[in-house]
Design a protein around this motif. Structure first.
Motif, short mmCIF file in Angstrom:
data_model
loop_
_atom_site.label_atom_id
_atom_site.label_comp_id
_atom_site.label_asym_id
_atom_site.label_seq_id
_atom_site.Cartn_x
_atom_site.Cartn_y
_atom_site.Cartn_z
N LYS A 29 7.15 -4.60 48.98
CA LYS A 29 8.18 -4.52 47.93
C LYS A 29 9.33 -3.68 48.46
CE LYS A 29 6.43 -5.01 43.20
NZ LYS A 29 6.95 -6.35 43.22
N LEU A 30 10.55 -3.98 48.02
CA LEU A 30 11.70 -3.18 48.44
C LEU A 30 12.34 -2.53 47.22
CD1 LEU A 30 13.77 -5.19 51.06
CD2 LEU A 30 11.77 -3.79 51.39
N ASP A 31 12.90 -1.35 47.44
CA ASP A 31 13.67 -0.70 46.39
C ASP A 31 15.08 -1.29 46.45
OD1 ASP A 31 13.78 2.19 44.76
OD2 ASP A 31 15.70 1.42 45.47
N LYS A 32 15.55 -1.77 45.32
CA LYS A 32 16.82 -2.50 45.29
C LYS A 32 18.00 -1.63 45.74
CE LYS A 32 18.89 -6.22 42.85
NZ LYS A 32 18.75 -7.28 41.93
N GLU A 33 17.95 -0.34 45.44
CA GLU A 33 19.06 0.55 45.79
C GLU A 33 18.97 1.02 47.23
OE1 GLU A 33 21.59 1.10 43.75
OE2 GLU A 33 20.55 -0.32 42.45
N THR A 34 17.83 1.64 47.56
CA THR A 34 17.73 2.28 48.87
C THR A 34 17.25 1.33 49.96
OG1 THR A 34 15.44 2.89 48.51
CG2 THR A 34 17.10 4.45 47.73
N LEU A 35 16.69 0.19 49.56
CA LEU A 35 16.10 -0.79 50.48
C LEU A 35 14.89 -0.24 51.23
CD1 LEU A 35 19.25 -2.55 51.99
CD2 LEU A 35 17.96 -3.12 49.94
N GLU A 36 14.30 0.82 50.72
CA GLU A 36 13.10 1.36 51.36
C GLU A 36 11.89 0.51 50.94
OE1 GLU A 36 12.69 4.05 53.61
OE2 GLU A 36 14.83 3.66 53.72
N PRO A 37 11.00 0.22 51.89
CA PRO A 37 9.86 -0.66 51.58
C PRO A 37 8.61 0.10 51.13
CG PRO A 37 9.98 -0.31 53.93
CD PRO A 37 11.06 0.54 53.32
N THR A 38 7.79 -0.57 50.35
CA THR A 38 6.44 -0.10 50.05
C THR A 38 5.53 -1.27 50.42
OG1 THR A 38 7.49 0.48 47.96
CG2 THR A 38 5.22 1.22 48.28
#
Lengths: 313, 640
Positions: free
Chosen positions: B431-440
């Motif tokens: 999954k990606l964070d829409k703002e930071t583009l950091e993945p989980t």
């Protein structure tokens, strides 16, 4: 019972796209019937005919075309002369020389030439790149700036450079954006989607869906146009309702039927006549398949096609 | 001669001598060092990256290697020539396809659940869960000077008594051990036999005091990976499960390249050895050890494999499969025994091959179609097997149609720079964070396992997330910038999922625009095949009630994401069912139930095969589908 013809007009229509400004501006598209089916519904804007000149001036032109530009010193002179040919609706300037694999002229040099043309003529302008996607990204962006306020058609954004060309021409300088794809209805549609997602107004896009000289894989070009028009009109596909412009001159004058000299091919007859024939046949066919504008080179072809359009409207 | 040392991240060095000018990849192949080269070794795919640790290689820089990478010693093995003594590091990702044979832990319910459920389903449709292998007690009177009948005749006569059959076949392997076994057990033995309507075949004799194990092995031979289970033929219990990469992969990533390779001198033997000697025999040996049985106690095998794989397994000329008019040597064969092809199990073990139905629709699909049970349902269903070749079956209890499309190896991690099979270290969901583009993300393996690459389900998630977050446009080009987005000197963008320090290998885990493009083609091939087949039969997607998805692309697919990227039709996710490896499950059914085996033959006979290349609209559908989600947005009404 008397036969009542049923109108074949569609509820959807092709977008009307203005090119140029002032008295001479033209409108491409707008029709809601198949090409030249004026008996189904009136076609407000007849297909338009453009004349092509290039940055190399007379150097690469066929001998038979050169004579019409006798006395022209600069490209701007040629533009003025071209604008005076009978039947010309717009002027197309092709910057072939920018190709890094060819003459590799600098962007500055070509843009300076373009500015001279802008100053010399008041016809609507179509500005064509050098066909090298990377160079065009820079060249056409600068060109869009150079023709600021002229509402010119920038030909063209391709999949590889649509962002740069689309952003400069469509967003920054509000020119008309050409969208060029390679004879495939889906690729044409995909590029339109990408451009509109970038923020370019779909109503200021004109497509070049690919072209060829008659007899040179031409059926692909024709069937793509047929299908684009069918999807746009019959299925009401808004992502394909952009008018189509087809550069014919650059294709038709590059094939052996137009280039082989009479000395080499005596049985083929007069070279000039052959070149004109190729250009006229190709143009007539793409118009019948749905092109809303064609770009030609020889004054005789231009006059012939323009007469044909008038007769059919 | 120069000394070449291959170093690995997690195993011992391999040293070999090579001639001046030899290709590093060829040297590796000869030495059985696994370096992935799906393009066959012509510098096209960039997967065979190795790191030069010492010495010099004559190696050009290509677009697959950035300036920094080249400076750090990264080279493509396929275009590197030996000119010096060298030491090279083969990173995990380059050898990931072979990625250590893996034995599954059967204590977890997940691993055996699919087989237990399948048994229930088979019983529900009224198919008998029984095969014709059994163990009988045979008691003979010991010979004396007055009773001089030889052992074999004595035994056969006794078996006739027990079974009531008069034709008893005793093979050489049994004759050989008879004298010893009979005398050690006082002529009281157990026999493992196969009883058919005509005769009795004796596989084995054992002293009556021993409890015989009657084992069978079901195998799925995929173009990219192989998985197998050992079962108890008497009760259907799964005794061990294992998987490995298909050893043939070094001869090409897809069936076409394999067939071409097999056509070269000695090629058929090389490819047969790669699958049997290098892949199946070690896998069988490992599984037997883990199940604590002897390979000779494996009396039957069932194999689900595509047409090319089962031809190459048998060492049969596969060239006609590739050449028009695409005629394989066989659809069905029932005269294959373990000793014929050198499988190290009981030499008389019969090999059941799930039947083929076309050059590109093989036994893996007939076995899978059986498992999906669409042949037993009145409503219309689609069965999709996501492999190197995507195969699709559509129909119901009245008819079934099938077709194949070339999806390429992307679903199993091939053709993707950081792609890998669904094994330890593979990112399977993200999954990606829409703002930071950091993945989980979640990684296959023990907790704490660091990511090495992406398996199919991870790539689907990745592309769906990148699209949702506006990182890529519908063409798959990267249009946002950020900490995790990088562009090489040729302008190709990539998204970095795990930087080197976060990753479990010596390289960043990333997804490049070229990878995304490969995957979009793969998903486009699947979607357009579904559309083409349905319209060929004059059906519409709204008539479909169930979609069964199979394939070893991960422990599960996020169906919502798969729909969002335009891989599957836009129908409610509840209609989708992920079945896992149905080729293996189908092989299991054929192995354990003789009636199921017959049913699979029947399914194969009743299935119509459509050659998509003969359908004029297919190419058009394909180009339209190579866009996220699709060129025709109206096909995906639920996606904004």
């Amino acid at each position: 019972m008397a036969f009542t013809a049923k109108s074949g007009k569609f509820s959807a229509s092709i977008n009307s796209v203005e090119v140029g400004c002032g008295d001479k501006k033209i409108v491409l598209g707008g029709e809601n019937v198949l090409p030249f089916y004026t008996f189904d519904a009136p076609v407000e804007n007849a297909p338009k005919v453009g004349v092509e000149i290039t940055d190399s001036g007379l150097e690469n032109e066929p001998e038979c075309v050169k004579k019409y530009y006798e006395g022209c010193e600069t490209v701007a002179d040629m533009a003025k002369r071209a604008a005076s040919f009978e039947g010309v609706d717009f002027l197309s300037f092709r910057m072939d020389g920018g190709d890094p694999n060819g003459a590799n002229k600098s962007t500055e040099e070509l843009i300076a030439m373009l500015k001279e043309i802008v100053a010399a003529v008041d016809l609507p302008l179509v500005v064509c790149g050098c066909k090298h996607a990377e160079k065009d990204a820079e060249l056409l962006a600068k060109a869009a700036e150079a023709v600021d306020g002229k509402n010119a058609l920038i030909l063209a954004a391709k999949e590889e450079n649509y962002k740069q060309v689309g952003a400069a021409a469509g967003l920054a300088y509000k020119q008309v954006v050409g969208a060029e794809s390679a004879v495939d209805i889906n690729l044409a549609k995909q590029l339109n989607v990408l451009l509109t997602q970038l923020g370019v107004d779909g109503k200021s896009i004109v497509m070049n869906v690919g072209s060829a000289a008659a007899g040179y894989g031409f059926e692909y070009a024709v069937s793509t146009m047929d299908r684009v028009k069918a999807a746009a009109l019959a299925q009401g596909d808004v992502t394909l309702q952009m008018p189509i412009i087809t550069p014919v001159a650059s294709e038709a004058w590059g094939v052996k039927e137009a280039m082989a000299s009479e000395a080499d091919m005596p049985e083929w007859g007069d070279q000039e006549e052959r070149g004109i024939d190729m250009e006229v046949e190709t143009a007539a066919a793409v118009l019948a398949s749905g092109s809303d504008a064609v770009i030609l080179k020889h004054p005789v072809s231009i006059k012939t096609i323009s007469t044909m359009i008038k007769e059919l409207m | 001669m120069h000394k070449v040392t291959f170093k690995f991240e997690n195993s011992e060095d391999v040293t070999v001598f090579a001639a001046f000018g030899e290709s590093l990849l060829e040297v590796a192949r000869k030495t059985n060092v696994a370096i992935d080269a799906p393009c066959g070794g012509n510098g096209a795919c960039g997967k065979c990256k190795v790191k030069l640790m010492g010495g010099t290689l004559d190696s050009k820089k290509t677009s697959h290697i950035s300036d920094e990478e080249y400076a750090a010693g990264w080279r493509l093995a396929c275009i590197s020539k030996i000119i010096d003594d060298v030491e090279v590091l083969v990173p995990d990702i380059a050898s990931a396809y072979k990625s250590r044979m893996k034995m599954a832990d059967l204590s977890s319910a997940e691993e055996v659940k699919i087989f237990e459920e399948l048994k229930e389903q088979i019983a529900e449709v009224g198919i008998e869960l029984k095969n014709n292998l059994e163990v009988i007690d045979v008691t003979m009177s010991a010979p004396t000077l007055d009773d001089t009948m030889p052992d074999n005749e004595r035994f056969s006569w006794a078996v006739e008594e027990v079974t009531g059959m008069d034709k008893i076949r005793v093979p050489y392997s049994v004759i050989k051990k008879m004298a010893h076994v009979f005398r050690a057990s006082d002529f009281h033995v157990k026999a493992v036999i196969r009883k058919t309507g005509k005769d009795v075949f004796v596989y084995d004799v054992l002293p009556a005091s021993e409890e015989p194990v009657v084992a069978g092995i079901a195998i799925d031979i995929g173009t990219t990976s192989v998985s197998a289970i050992i079962i108890d033929m008497l009760n259907g219990a799964v005794l061990a499960k294992g998987s490995a990469g298909n050893g043939q992969i070094r001869y090409g990533a897809d069936v076409i390249n394999r067939i071409i390779e097999s056509g070269k001198p000695g090629g058929r033997e090389k490819l047969q050895d790669a699958i049997i000697k290098e892949t199946l025999n070690p896998l069988i040996l490992n599984m037997c050890a883990s199940a604590k049985i002897k390979p000779a106690q494996v009396y039957r095998l069932a194999i689900g494999a595509n047409t090319t794989m089962n031809h190459l397994l048998m060492g049969v000329d596969a060239d006609p499969v590739r050449m028009e008019p695409y005629i394989p040597t066989f659809f069905k064969t029932n005269s294959l025994f373990a000793s014929d092809i050198g499988l190290k199990v009981n030499p008389d073990a019969h090999i059941i091959l799930a039947p083929n139905i076309g050059s590109y629709v093989g036994g893996d699909i007939t076995a899978g179609a059986f498992v999906s049970m669409i042949w037993n349902k009145p409503e219309f269903s689609i069965f999709i097997d996501l492999g190197t070749n995507g195969e699709i079956v559509f129909g119901n209890s009245d008819f079934m149609m099938s077709c194949a499309c070339s999806a390429g190896p992307a679903f199993e991690g091939g053709d993707i720079s950081c792609g890998m099979r669904a094994t330890d270290g593979a990112i399977e969901a993200i999954k990606l964070d829409k703002e930071t583009l950091e993945p989980t993300y979640s990684v296959i393996g023990d907790p704490g396992t660091k990511p090495v690459g992406l398996c199919g389900s991870g790539i689907i998630d990745m592309i769906a997330e990148l699209f949702r977050c506006g990182v890529i446009n519908p063409k798959g080009q990267i249009i946002r910038e950020g900490r995790r987005i990088r562009r090489d000197e040729f302008g190709m963008g990539s998204y970095i999922i795990a930087f080197e320090e976060e990753a479990g290998s010596v390289k960043d885990v990333e997804l490049t625009e070229a990878d995304i493009d490969s995957f979009i083609r793969a998903k486009g091939a699947i979607f357009s095949a579904i559309r083409t087949m349905l319209s060929y039969c004059d059906f519409d997607i709204s008539m479909i009630e169930n979609v069964y998805v199979a394939g070893g692309i991960g422990s599960g697919i996020n169906m919502g994401n798969a729909i969002e990227i335009g891989m599957f039709p836009d129908i409610p996710v509840e209609m989708y069912h992920y079945l896992g490896n149905t080729s293996l499950a189908g092989a299991y059914a054929m192995l354990y139930s003789t009636e199921a085996e017959r049913k699979v033959y029947e399914i194969a006979q009743n299935m119509t095969y459509i050659e998509l290349s003969n359908v004029p609209t297919y190419m058009d559908e394909f180009v339209a589908a190579c866009f996220v989600p699709h060129t025709d947005k109206s096909l995906f009404p639920s996606i904004q």
